[in-house]
Design a protein around this motif. Structure first.
Motif, PDB file in Angstrom:
ATOM      1  N   ASP A   1       0.827   3.535   2.159  1.00  0.00           N
ATOM      2  CA  ASP A   1       1.314   3.763   3.528  1.00  0.00           C
ATOM      3  C   ASP A   1       2.583   2.957   3.791  1.00  0.00           C
ATOM      4  O   ASP A   1       3.524   3.456   4.425  1.00  0.00           O
ATOM      5  CB  ASP A   1       0.242   3.379   4.544  1.00  0.00           C
TER       6      ASP A   1
ATOM      7  N   SER B   1       0.832  -1.210   0.000  1.00  0.00           N
ATOM      8  CA  SER B   1       0.000   0.000   0.000  1.00  0.00           C
ATOM      9  C   SER B   1       0.864   1.257   0.000  1.00  0.00           C
ATOM     10  O   SER B   1       2.055   1.213   0.341  1.00  0.00           O
ATOM     11  CB  SER B   1      -0.889   0.001   1.242  1.00  0.00           C
TER      12      SER B   1
ATOM     13  N   GLU C   1       6.479   4.162   4.605  1.00  0.00           N
ATOM     14  CA  GLU C   1       7.311   3.637   5.688  1.00  0.00           C
ATOM     15  C   GLU C   1       8.674   3.168   5.153  1.00  0.00           C
ATOM     16  O   GLU C   1       9.705   3.373   5.808  1.00  0.00           O
ATOM     17  CB  GLU C   1       6.607   2.468   6.371  1.00  0.00           C
TER      18      GLU C   1
END
Length: 236
Positions: free
Chosen positions: A195, A193, A199
């Protein structure tokens, strides 16, 4: 510090490109000078051939490494090779940024190594490992993989990542005298994803900010071998 990023990805919007752009922003923000060799954008020629030499020591039979030495010493290497060698000379750190293809680097980057890490400058004879021509400079891989971290290891389906990368880490970078820093690996990036990608980029930033604290990989010392590069007998 002078940093050269050798970048190989055909898609300018790729995650590898995001890693490259983030490295440029961060390193320049920290006061470092950065150059990027974007091999696809440059249309870099990866094919080692007789055309790489403006003047041949032996025009009848091509021994590529010997012709590299001759052309490097005489200043008759092809202009695109000479330009990349100038960047290597300038750099304190070289980051190789690429996706893993078939357990290795893309052909265009392998061709960069073939043509730019020239015999007579980067290596030759006993000018290897800790005596290599690029001693005093550092290198690091910033790579992406389609696989997940659990797929790599002593008992994992793909085996150990360090073994997979050995032809690059040892056979290319360590061999020419570079201090090889631990790689940064972006796992499974085609499938995660936004996100998770954010990260991974944050992890890359932290990796770059803490390079001085990372122990380099260990390779042989030429002093531990005799004139024929056979191991010296152990001393009791």
């Amino acid at each position: 510090m002078n940093v050269l990023i050798v970048f190989a990805h055909h898609e300018p919007r790729s995650f590898n490109a995001a890693m490259k752009d983030e490295a440029v922003r961060l390193l320049e923000g920290e006061g470092h000078a950065v150059q990027v060799s974007d091999l696809y954008a440059m249309n870099f020629n990866p094919v080692a051939s007789a055309a790489d030499f403006g003047e041949r020591a032996n025009p009848d039979y091509l021994v590529y490494a010997l012709e590299q030495r001759n052309a490097f010493n005489k200043g008759t290497l092809a202009p695109d090779i000479a330009a990349e060698i100038d960047k290597v000379k300038w750099a304190d750190l070289i980051i190789f940024n690429f996706p893993i293809y078939w357990y290795g680097m893309p052909a265009i980057m392998k061709g960069w190594v073939d043509r730019v890490f020239v015999s007579g400058f980067c290596y030759g004879g006993r000018r290897i490992y800790d005596k290599g021509g690029l001693k005093g400079k550092s290198a690091m891989l910033a790579i992406s993989l389609g696989g997940q971290a659990h797929m790599f290891g002593p008992e994992a389906i793909h085996g150990e990542l360090e073994v997979m990368l050995q032809p690059i880490l040892r056979g290319m970078l360590g061999y020419v005298g570079l201090t090889v820093l631990p790689p940064y690996v972006a796992w499974h990036v085609p499938y995660v994803s936004p996100d998770i990608r954010a990260e991974i980029l944050q992890g890359y930033r932290q990796h770059l900010l803490t390079l001085d604290a990372r122990a380099p990989l260990r390779f042989p010392s030429v002093d531990d071998f005799d004139q024929d590069l056979r191991p010296r007998p152990a001393v009791d």
